[in-house]
Design a protein around this motif. Structure first.
Motif, PDB file in Angstrom:
ATOM      1  N   CYS D 104      -5.585   4.804  -3.253  1.00 21.17           N
ATOM      2  CA  CYS D 104      -5.512   6.222  -3.154  1.00 21.17           C
ATOM      3  C   CYS D 104      -4.770   6.890  -4.218  1.00 21.17           C
ATOM      4  O   CYS D 104      -4.819   8.006  -4.420  1.00 21.17           O
ATOM      5  CB  CYS D 104      -4.602   6.484  -1.613  1.00 21.17           C
ATOM      6  N   ARG D 109     -11.158   9.595  -3.696  1.00 21.65           N
ATOM      7  CA  ARG D 109     -11.914   9.028  -2.624  1.00 21.65           C
ATOM      8  C   ARG D 109     -12.069   7.541  -3.101  1.00 21.65           C
ATOM      9  O   ARG D 109     -12.477   7.233  -4.131  1.00 21.65           O
ATOM     10  CB  ARG D 109     -13.113   9.505  -2.374  1.00 21.65           C
ATOM     11  N   GLU D 124     -12.768  -0.621   9.008  1.00 26.06           N
ATOM     12  CA  GLU D 124     -12.600   0.883   9.252  1.00 26.06           C
ATOM     13  C   GLU D 124     -11.310   0.983  10.327  1.00 26.06           C
ATOM     14  O   GLU D 124     -10.585   1.738   9.882  1.00 26.06           O
ATOM     15  CB  GLU D 124     -13.885   1.440  10.092  1.00 26.06           C
ATOM     16  N   TYR D 128      -7.677   2.726   9.485  1.00 27.09           N
ATOM     17  CA  TYR D 128      -7.229   3.747  10.221  1.00 27.09           C
ATOM     18  C   TYR D 128      -5.701   3.552  10.951  1.00 27.09           C
ATOM     19  O   TYR D 128      -4.840   4.268  10.635  1.00 27.09           O
ATOM     20  CB  TYR D 128      -8.121   4.076  11.542  1.00 27.09           C
ATOM     21  N   GLY D 131      -3.130   3.955   8.618  1.00 28.87           N
ATOM     22  CA  GLY D 131      -2.899   5.220   8.215  1.00 28.87           C
ATOM     23  C   GLY D 131      -3.350   5.621   6.741  1.00 28.87           C
ATOM     24  O   GLY D 131      -3.066   6.528   6.143  1.00 28.87           O
ATOM     25  N   VAL D 132      -4.328   4.664   6.276  1.00 32.76           N
ATOM     26  CA  VAL D 132      -4.896   5.105   5.056  1.00 32.76           C
ATOM     27  C   VAL D 132      -6.440   5.211   5.215  1.00 32.76           C
ATOM     28  O   VAL D 132      -7.252   4.985   4.082  1.00 32.76           O
ATOM     29  CB  VAL D 132      -4.501   4.139   4.080  1.00 32.76           C
ATOM     30  N   GLN D 134      -8.324   8.115   5.768  1.00 29.09           N
ATOM     31  CA  GLN D 134      -8.919   9.232   5.564  1.00 29.09           C
ATOM     32  C   GLN D 134      -9.609   9.428   4.327  1.00 29.09           C
ATOM     33  O   GLN D 134     -10.578  10.087   4.068  1.00 29.09           O
ATOM     34  CB  GLN D 134      -7.467  10.354   5.348  1.00 29.09           C
ATOM     35  N   ASN D 135      -9.052   8.769   3.081  1.00 29.83           N
ATOM     36  CA  ASN D 135      -9.541   9.070   1.823  1.00 29.83           C
ATOM     37  C   ASN D 135     -10.737   7.812   1.618  1.00 29.83           C
ATOM     38  O   ASN D 135     -11.203   7.931   0.430  1.00 29.83           O
ATOM     39  CB  ASN D 135      -8.719   8.984   0.644  1.00 29.83           C
TER      40      ASN D 135
END
Lengths: 238, 238, 238, 238, 238, 238
Positions: D104, D109, D124, D128, D131-132, D134-135
């Motif tokens: 990140c 991305r 995945e 999730y 907490g990482v 999203q990108n």
């Protein structure tokens, strides 16, 4: 420019109140025509009413033969918006989404203050489908029914209380989640020193904006014209 | 009504093109003044440019002494919007959010067609912060730089190609992700039979709407006035 | 290894405090150089300040000619990070994201305790863009301004109160949302028996990690090098 | 500083490969000890293996009596992380989350390139929960099993192909979604000119960072110590 | 139809209680067999227990040789579900997801009332992975451990208090977040006048539904059969 | 147990086909009664049809005087569900949500294959409101209208093609997004070796499950009973 404003219920007085608000917001060259459905609920409070209202409003739009350059749908959180976009060839703006669009321009989070708590789900769903739910901090009910809004003092107090709860939840702008509450806008705004957006006024300005820019609903994909087929619009039972 | 439109870069010709677009969209009683920052990048392409541009535009707004009833910020995907809301006492509308707001009213999903692919991230972030990213199906770059848009034929072809990709991704409405492309709007729209929203025009109409409804930026929370303190606006180095 | 730490404001004392914190965190072979922007705001509180600060910090990095293996940006929730990634050829770590990255390793949800409530939006947006917002339970303000942090007793109390609110919202780890608060870290942590992450320390360790692993910012896509063009860095007005 | 690295399977050669990678990343004062579970699967590919592995790794950590300042869990996308945080009093870093945290910082991305397509869901979910996610632009499988990675030429080609798919999906940084692939990192990175993050190396640096900052897992909420009770660690059947 | 119900811990009395609940829910032609793992924790409270339980339950299912048409996994918020889907050829329904699926049909938002607060994270993660977290308004702990549920009066009071918190958070339906609490269902439901869903009963009905419709777990992608390899199921240590 | 199944359109043949499917799925003690609205569209394709259908179906349920223990609404992606929950005192299950609920139990991601592409938006919105959209990988249209499904060969081919697109998008389970397609279920499933869920069958099993567990729609909040008021159900115009 002719804007047709549809009330979501059969109460003529409410149509008149809505039309007054719409006219106050409209630009100099804009004519506002209010339509009251010939059938449907006398007020829309809950999903049953909302679906009944949606069909009645669509029937009203379908059978209306006067001029129109845009349609404003004046039922806060009520259904029907996407069907109207399929049906008519002019822009359609719903007061729910309209208020949210303008509110997003005035603060980082907005809140909606509405009548009955039971409407919260419909409003949240409507904002979501319109693509503007993200910055909504809260939808708060006052506990008052649509037809109880006559008592001005009590109504103002209930809305101020609900607005305070929205502000505590992070709202920096308020949206009045009900049509026909023009008076409230000033009272609540002054009390809390927050901008207050009225959906009818917002929708009129957005409709005028779309018309003056020559923008129309996309016919590609979701809002293609309804297919020709046999449809019966209600049984006419009470 | 006086609308001040800020270009995000120092290229005077672009300010003029933007002002032409703004005037074409403005209502009869609206005066449009274009401002070109005295410093900053000659075009904004990427984050470095965007942050430099943001400070330059804020400095421009800070030192502008003419009349204004609203500010339109004409940098697509560029930073600065929230700072301008703190700074000035009139409504501020950014062309990125403005185009998205109107696009949401015209179809279930919209797409943005922009210049360089590298701008995609900024545009996505800007739409997200404005609360209107949810219904954005795609942001697609054409590969053309801001200052390459002179070649009309090549530009149109590149935008049509990018627009087709957006449509395949689900876009039912297009947003032109660049200021000063009024000509493109018609060409792309006709080719694909989709509504095309131009951010400058959209922002002018939204600014007029807010002004005519008497709505102002909320001072509660995020956009409170800047605190008084010592600030130095740049070193003046080339 | 040379780490350059940029203060986000022009207050030299704060740069010194930040450098002290950075040096305390740095490994044996690491040299820390603090940079104070020659222009910008004396403290960054709100979006206007943040955008001004971003340009000033980028100008500082652009004109810095000393050695650097990594850059740490020491403005909590302030803008500029992505521009610095375009600009310099070494890793860039912002203290906002750095604190969140480490906090995610220590508990299922973390909370941020910051100075003014008005900074909340910027911090939330910064965490979101960095990809680490998901596990943030709350960003809570203390009501103290950046330059009010001198009164140690009052500051500690205000931070403990805010930290308790974050814990009630689900935070299992705390992030200090402000640079230069090394003393607070111990006081708040002991009072609440929660791990407390300081952004400057976290960013130094992450910068050292990237450098020692030979990792650099990707040049594909978002953070490609700035295009060569004419840029003017400020008017030099007060 | 003593870092204990746990392999997620019973294959001793893989532990050795992982330890080699960990040592290459570790700082001068860090000692790395590799642990191979006495039971569990010979490789972890799929949920059944992953849950068996989680229990076996926790049993390994529970019965380990040597020194440790931090634990690195070297199973990419495998379960157990949160249980280890409850169990041991030192920081625990999983290679899945570690790689994502560093990625990140290097691009907007990132993408993960892993062995079998069937691992995608676990990875995945793991990103999730950490907490990482999203990108993360994409998790792409190569079709190769963990124990097929011996054929260097074929492995490199498969990873480059998968990496290209990740890049097309928007990844600007790559994460190697498997332990013990140090050689691949250079090959894939050079071929695509993208930064490539190896989870084992990333986790070692993050573990060192936490230890040197004196940060420990929060005991408030999710990762409280396991309650004392009767537990039987397996039936010992083959 | 034969439904096998697996307890997540080694406490035989709890298996019996679960089987009683399952039988009460089962249709006329359904036989229920309860399985108690031969190893694992005596109760599952926290991640360490949950991962140990997952392996033990999978071992139990692996070595079970009786008839089965479906498997119900009776550990609320516990791990293992996806591994069981890989392992067995019949439908697998976990009580966590099952309760949520039925709850979604009964109100717009549901809430989960569970034992210890520390289980909240696991339950939230489990609902998320199952795809039914969106309409969960809150997961609330009572502060009671699994093995403290014997005191009926105290248990009921604690659950009613927690349920009220869930209702205030928006829950219109309650889910009992623990196996073996059939009595509670009636007590809590009557006190709050809300529907209360018990996971064991819900899972039995969903399992029967899948079996009677001839539906089986997909073998394409995530839940492909486990690969043949050497696996050792525990060391047998206490 | 009496289950009432409502067709969403006025085509009697479709009601019969739906009832056949419902009866095939129903348990031994279940009686299925099919209701065809006396008004509304002859098929529901698009939002206009859907809102008209919603009102007509609610009118049908309102005036139905026979026995019912549960209602199944057999319009895939059509509106009305929440209104029916307000209106009747027995559980209401819509085939859209029902298929998704069961699909979630069979694979990590599911896909919906439907008739016209224009229905995609409605289906996505309906799954979202029902709380089960998260694990939906894709909604894919076949290009066939509801009344074109007579040509079996062409229909099967179109559905298999669409199903392959859904699988490529990550679907591990398929949902047939249209009522009355029992034959298709087997054909598509065999061709692609994926489980295929039919909404009517799924809804019948879920309705039976709720009834047999004594669960009813919550009256707290969203689905409170409709308020007594004057409502007119249609004008009876063609």
């Amino acid at each position: 420019m002719h804007i047709v404003v549809t009330n979501c219920n059969t109460t003529q007085e409410m149509t008149e109140e809505i039309v007054r608000g719409a006219r106050a917001a409209a630009g100099p060259g804009t004519t506002v025509t209010g339509l009251t459905p010939a059938w449907g609920p006398e007020s829309a409070e809950g999903w049953l009413d909302s679906y009944l209202s949606a069909a009645a409003v669509l029937d009203t739009l379908r059978t209306y033969e006067g001029p129109r350059d845009a349609v404003v749908m004046a039922g806060f959180g009520e259904h029907g918006r996407e069907g109207a976009r399929e049906l008519v060839d002019v822009p359609v703006v719903d007061i729910t989404e309209a208020a949210a669009h303008l509110a997003c321009l005035l603060g980082r989070r907005y809140g909606v203050v509405t009548t009955l708590e039971r409407s919260r789900g419909q409003i949240e769903d409507s904002l979501y489908a319109a693509g503007v739910a993200q910055n909504c901090a809260a939808v708060v009910g006052t506990g008052l029914g649509v037809l109880d809004l006559g008592d001005v003092q009590r109504t103002q107090e209930a809305f101020v209380t609900a607005a305070e709860r929205a502000r505590e939840a992070g709202a920096e702008v308020l949206v009045l989640g009900c049509a026909g509450m023009t008076g409230l806008q000033r009272a609540v705004g002054e009390k809390l020193d927050l901008p207050v957006v009225d959906g009818v006024a917002a929708a009129v300005k957005l409709a005028e904006s779309l018309v003056s820019l020559g923008l129309r609903t996309s016919r590609v994909g979701s809002y293609a014209r309804p297919l020709p087929k046999r449809r019966v619009w209600g049984a006419g039972r009470g």
